[in-house]
Design an enzyme around this catalytic site. Sequence first.
Site, PDB file in Angstrom:
ATOM      1  N   SER A  66      39.948  31.891  39.839  1.00  0.00           N
ATOM      2  CA  SER A  66      40.580  33.184  39.576  1.00  0.00           C
ATOM      3  C   SER A  66      41.390  33.589  40.802  1.00  0.00           C
ATOM      4  O   SER A  66      41.418  32.863  41.794  1.00  0.00           O
ATOM      5  CB  SER A  66      39.508  34.222  39.237  1.00  0.00           C
ATOM      6  OG  SER A  66      38.590  34.292  40.289  1.00  0.00           O
ATOM      7  N   ILE A  96      51.101  38.400  38.806  1.00  0.00           N
ATOM      8  CA  ILE A  96      52.417  38.342  39.468  1.00  0.00           C
ATOM      9  C   ILE A  96      53.337  37.395  38.695  1.00  0.00           C
ATOM     10  O   ILE A  96      54.532  37.668  38.532  1.00  0.00           O
ATOM     11  CB  ILE A  96      52.275  37.851  40.933  1.00  0.00           C
ATOM     12  CG1 ILE A  96      51.291  38.738  41.703  1.00  0.00           C
ATOM     13  CG2 ILE A  96      53.620  37.780  41.638  1.00  0.00           C
ATOM     14  CD1 ILE A  96      51.752  40.140  41.947  1.00  0.00           C
ATOM     15  N   TYR A 103      35.084  48.115  44.396  1.00  0.00           N
ATOM     16  CA  TYR A 103      34.661  46.863  45.040  1.00  0.00           C
ATOM     17  C   TYR A 103      34.547  45.727  44.023  1.00  0.00           C
ATOM     18  O   TYR A 103      34.662  44.567  44.343  1.00  0.00           O
ATOM     19  CB  TYR A 103      33.304  47.037  45.733  1.00  0.00           C
ATOM     20  CG  TYR A 103      33.395  47.786  47.036  1.00  0.00           C
ATOM     21  CD1 TYR A 103      34.214  47.308  48.074  1.00  0.00           C
ATOM     22  CD2 TYR A 103      32.685  48.959  47.235  1.00  0.00           C
ATOM     23  CE1 TYR A 103      34.310  48.012  49.273  1.00  0.00           C
ATOM     24  CE2 TYR A 103      32.784  49.655  48.436  1.00  0.00           C
ATOM     25  CZ  TYR A 103      33.594  49.173  49.452  1.00  0.00           C
ATOM     26  OH  TYR A 103      33.688  49.852  50.628  1.00  0.00           O
ATOM     27  N   ILE A 156      32.702  31.729  29.621  1.00  0.00           N
ATOM     28  CA  ILE A 156      32.112  31.877  28.283  1.00  0.00           C
ATOM     29  C   ILE A 156      32.805  33.002  27.516  1.00  0.00           C
ATOM     30  O   ILE A 156      33.180  32.861  26.358  1.00  0.00           O
ATOM     31  CB  ILE A 156      30.596  32.160  28.394  1.00  0.00           C
ATOM     32  CG1 ILE A 156      29.881  30.894  28.870  1.00  0.00           C
ATOM     33  CG2 ILE A 156      30.024  32.616  27.046  1.00  0.00           C
ATOM     34  CD1 ILE A 156      28.411  31.064  29.146  1.00  0.00           C
ATOM     35  N   THR A 202      45.412  16.837  42.447  1.00  0.00           N
ATOM     36  CA  THR A 202      45.805  17.315  41.112  1.00  0.00           C
ATOM     37  C   THR A 202      44.668  17.269  40.094  1.00  0.00           C
ATOM     38  O   THR A 202      44.819  17.743  38.982  1.00  0.00           O
ATOM     39  CB  THR A 202      46.972  16.489  40.534  1.00  0.00           C
ATOM     40  OG1 THR A 202      46.525  15.142  40.344  1.00  0.00           O
ATOM     41  CG2 THR A 202      48.186  16.499  41.443  1.00  0.00           C
ATOM     42  N   LYS A 203      43.549  16.698  40.482  1.00  0.00           N
ATOM     43  CA  LYS A 203      42.466  16.534  39.493  1.00  0.00           C
ATOM     44  C   LYS A 203      42.015  17.863  38.867  1.00  0.00           C
ATOM     45  O   LYS A 203      41.840  17.936  37.638  1.00  0.00           O
ATOM     46  CB  LYS A 203      41.283  15.794  40.137  1.00  0.00           C
ATOM     47  CG  LYS A 203      40.161  15.448  39.168  1.00  0.00           C
ATOM     48  CD  LYS A 203      40.568  14.424  38.107  1.00  0.00           C
ATOM     49  CE  LYS A 203      40.412  13.005  38.618  1.00  0.00           C
ATOM     50  NZ  LYS A 203      41.057  12.000  37.767  1.00  0.00           N
ATOM     51  N   PRO A 204      41.819  18.928  39.684  1.00  0.00           N
ATOM     52  CA  PRO A 204      41.401  20.188  39.042  1.00  0.00           C
ATOM     53  C   PRO A 204      42.401  20.640  37.964  1.00  0.00           C
ATOM     54  O   PRO A 204      41.988  21.143  36.912  1.00  0.00           O
ATOM     55  CB  PRO A 204      41.357  21.182  40.204  1.00  0.00           C
ATOM     56  CG  PRO A 204      41.164  20.343  41.423  1.00  0.00           C
ATOM     57  CD  PRO A 204      41.877  19.048  41.152  1.00  0.00           C
ATOM     58  N   CYS A 231      45.012  63.214  45.481  1.00  0.00           N
ATOM     59  CA  CYS A 231      43.856  63.523  44.646  1.00  0.00           C
ATOM     60  C   CYS A 231      42.661  63.976  45.495  1.00  0.00           C
ATOM     61  O   CYS A 231      42.717  65.062  46.050  1.00  0.00           O
ATOM     62  CB  CYS A 231      43.532  62.356  43.717  1.00  0.00           C
ATOM     63  SG  CYS A 231      42.723  62.935  42.222  1.00  0.00           S
ATOM     64  N   ARG A 255      38.428  65.187  37.714  1.00  0.00           N
ATOM     65  CA  ARG A 255      37.686  66.207  36.961  1.00  0.00           C
ATOM     66  C   ARG A 255      37.724  67.547  37.674  1.00  0.00           C
ATOM     67  O   ARG A 255      37.396  68.569  37.102  1.00  0.00           O
ATOM     68  CB  ARG A 255      36.202  65.809  36.847  1.00  0.00           C
ATOM     69  CG  ARG A 255      35.936  64.593  36.004  1.00  0.00           C
ATOM     70  CD  ARG A 255      34.433  64.359  35.819  1.00  0.00           C
ATOM     71  NE  ARG A 255      34.208  62.948  35.553  1.00  0.00           N
ATOM     72  CZ  ARG A 255      34.345  62.391  34.351  1.00  0.00           C
ATOM     73  NH1 ARG A 255      34.705  63.128  33.331  1.00  0.00           N
ATOM     74  NH2 ARG A 255      34.136  61.094  34.195  1.00  0.00           N
ATOM     75  N   HIS A 310      48.615  61.419  41.057  1.00  0.00           N
ATOM     76  CA  HIS A 310      48.764  60.139  41.759  1.00  0.00           C
ATOM     77  C   HIS A 310      50.209  59.634  41.680  1.00  0.00           C
ATOM     78  O   HIS A 310      50.535  58.869  40.765  1.00  0.00           O
ATOM     79  CB  HIS A 310      47.860  59.082  41.121  1.00  0.00           C
ATOM     80  CG  HIS A 310      46.410  59.337  41.303  1.00  0.00           C
ATOM     81  ND1 HIS A 310      45.675  58.734  42.301  1.00  0.00           N
ATOM     82  CD2 HIS A 310      45.551  60.129  40.622  1.00  0.00           C
ATOM     83  CE1 HIS A 310      44.418  59.146  42.209  1.00  0.00           C
ATOM     84  NE2 HIS A 310      44.317  59.992  41.202  1.00  0.00           N
ATOM     85  N   GLU A 351      51.509  57.432  43.385  1.00  0.00           N
ATOM     86  CA  GLU A 351      51.576  55.990  43.680  1.00  0.00           C
ATOM     87  C   GLU A 351      51.657  55.122  42.430  1.00  0.00           C
ATOM     88  O   GLU A 351      52.101  53.981  42.503  1.00  0.00           O
ATOM     89  CB  GLU A 351      50.381  55.560  44.554  1.00  0.00           C
ATOM     90  CG  GLU A 351      49.022  55.492  43.860  1.00  0.00           C
ATOM     91  CD  GLU A 351      48.266  56.812  43.847  1.00  0.00           C
ATOM     92  OE1 GLU A 351      48.915  57.869  44.005  1.00  0.00           O
ATOM     93  OE2 GLU A 351      47.035  56.790  43.670  1.00  0.00           O
TER      94      GLU A 351
HETATM   95  N1  GLN Z   1      36.713  62.959  42.686  1.00  0.00           N
HETATM   96  C1  GLN Z   1      37.830  63.820  42.517  1.00  0.00           C
HETATM   97  C2  GLN Z   1      37.905  64.435  41.127  1.00  0.00           C
HETATM   98  O1  GLN Z   1      37.317  63.922  40.217  1.00  0.00           O
HETATM   99  C3  GLN Z   1      39.143  63.122  42.882  1.00  0.00           C
HETATM  100  C4  GLN Z   1      39.470  61.953  42.009  1.00  0.00           C
HETATM  101  C5  GLN Z   1      40.507  61.032  42.590  1.00  0.00           C
HETATM  102  O2  GLN Z   1      40.739  61.015  43.793  1.00  0.00           O
HETATM  103  N2  GLN Z   1      41.123  60.228  41.753  1.00  0.00           N
HETATM  104  O3  GLN Z   1      38.557  65.432  40.934  1.00  0.00           O
END
Ligand code: GLN
Length: 534
Positions: A14, A20, A55, A150, A190-192, A382, A464, A509, A511
């Site tokens: 993986s 990409i 994570y 699987i 190349t085997k894999p 946020c 939230r 957000h 971004e």
């Molecule tokens: N934990 C915060 C909330 O729920 C901010 C969430 C976030 O940064 N995406 O409002």
Amino acid sequence: MDTKYIFITGGVASSLGKGIISASLGKLLQTRGYKITIQKFDPYINIDPGTLNPYEHGECYVTMDGMETDLDLGHYERFTGIQTTRDNSVTTGRIYMSVIERERRGNYLGKTIQVVPHITDEIKRRIQLNATKEHFDFVITEIGGTIGDIESQPFLEAIRQLRWELGPQRALNVHLTYVPYLAAAGELKTKPTQTSVKQLQGLGIQPEVLVLRTEHNLSDELRTKVAHFCNVEVDAVIQSQDLPSIYEVPINMQRQGLDAICLKKMGLDLGETLDLGPWQDFLSRRKSASAVVNIGLVGKYDLQDAYKSILESLAHAGTYNDHKVKTHFINSEHITRENVGEKLSGLAGVVICPGFGQRGIEGKIVAAEYTRTHDIPTFGICLGMQMMVIEFARNVLGYADANSSEMDETTPHNVIDIMEEQKTITQMGGTMRLGGYECALVEGSRTWEAYGRKTSIMERHRHRYEFNNRYLEEFEKNGMKCAGVNPSANLVEIVEIPALKWYIGTQFHPEYSSTVLHPHPLFMNFVATCIRNK
Ligand code: GLN
């Protein structure tokens, strides 16, 4: 033209960069004038990655229509400028959920529900769903994981059937594998790849195109050998060597004719291969930008992928400001009043990152205080914005116990509070305030200037908790202003301190919306200010 389907699978290992490659192929087909979309099918059982710890799975990306998705959708949008939807991200969990719901409604009329055909039929339906809503020339479908898993089996069976039903002119498989280099033997192996293709063939899928990930240049001889072993034409064996930037991958794929070979296999005229124009300009600008601007990222996830979209947005804005953004991750769990100066003083700007829960928030608050009192440009996103607000309440308004009700339900000064409609929610998955909401910008604000004086913008959300309007007047009187409000709910979406160089926090957000050809205006403005502040 009938919609054509390209499936991208991966073998051997993986993390080879299927996302990409999918995004690059999409970009190249777009350059030839085709209308495309890219979707990801993930074999894991979660309904969506919204409840996954970063994570486990890196950043959770959010579509404009409010689906929490895999971070690869971020690549699709950044490369192609398309806007993906909830139908572009599907997991095994969602597939099973709809089949089980249908079974409970009695729709299967007494039949035994099985993986084949019921689950595979639902996968096939979902693969074709986007094209029933809007015309696409090409739908590129990336299958998450590797073909030996699987849980991948029903997806591969669905692809096999679809290829059979649609025929070779309308369905094609691109298989990505890995060619390792054994240093001790001084050889590329190349085997894999051979084994992985055999495995795919065993499932009834003959890949038409192979993309070989490698750290070294592959000779023609080696490519020919792979072609012969795998029933693939030599010019359909493409190498994807490590490059300094992911944004060079489309150029590399075009040079080797990845798009051309797909068109040829599907019986389409090649026409002219256009150069990538503005994309190429972006790359040259990126390469010639030698000056560096140092920006700190204050967050708790010590992992690149957790802040993927923020890193990419900073990089886009850096390029268009003719600078390289060098980001420095600063773990907020280790920031204290004593060491904050040492950690942040050399930086031209600081981003305080999004997040959830208690861990690391006191460090974010200390960082926000330091950058506010030392006038270091700061961008809070946020949770980052919420921490700016709490810091201001504690140290300027004098509410020492100010907090978010997320962290302390009983705080008497809940300057960040749970939204009314969130109070009754008990299910955690997919129930936040998600996706695009309108924000009316306050005329004359810094943010309004940064957005080119637009009066209304649309940005994506995932939270939230929210600024508590009970305190708004007091904040404004003391210098932290509201610069944007959601018009229907009257929620504060942006705060800023106009007296400082750049101290802006957004509840949304930004971004998620920066692309290679359209860097985000707030990031552009932030990075430009950081450069002036070097
Ligand atoms: N934990 C915060 C909330 O729920 C901010 C969430 C976030 O940064 N995406 O409002």
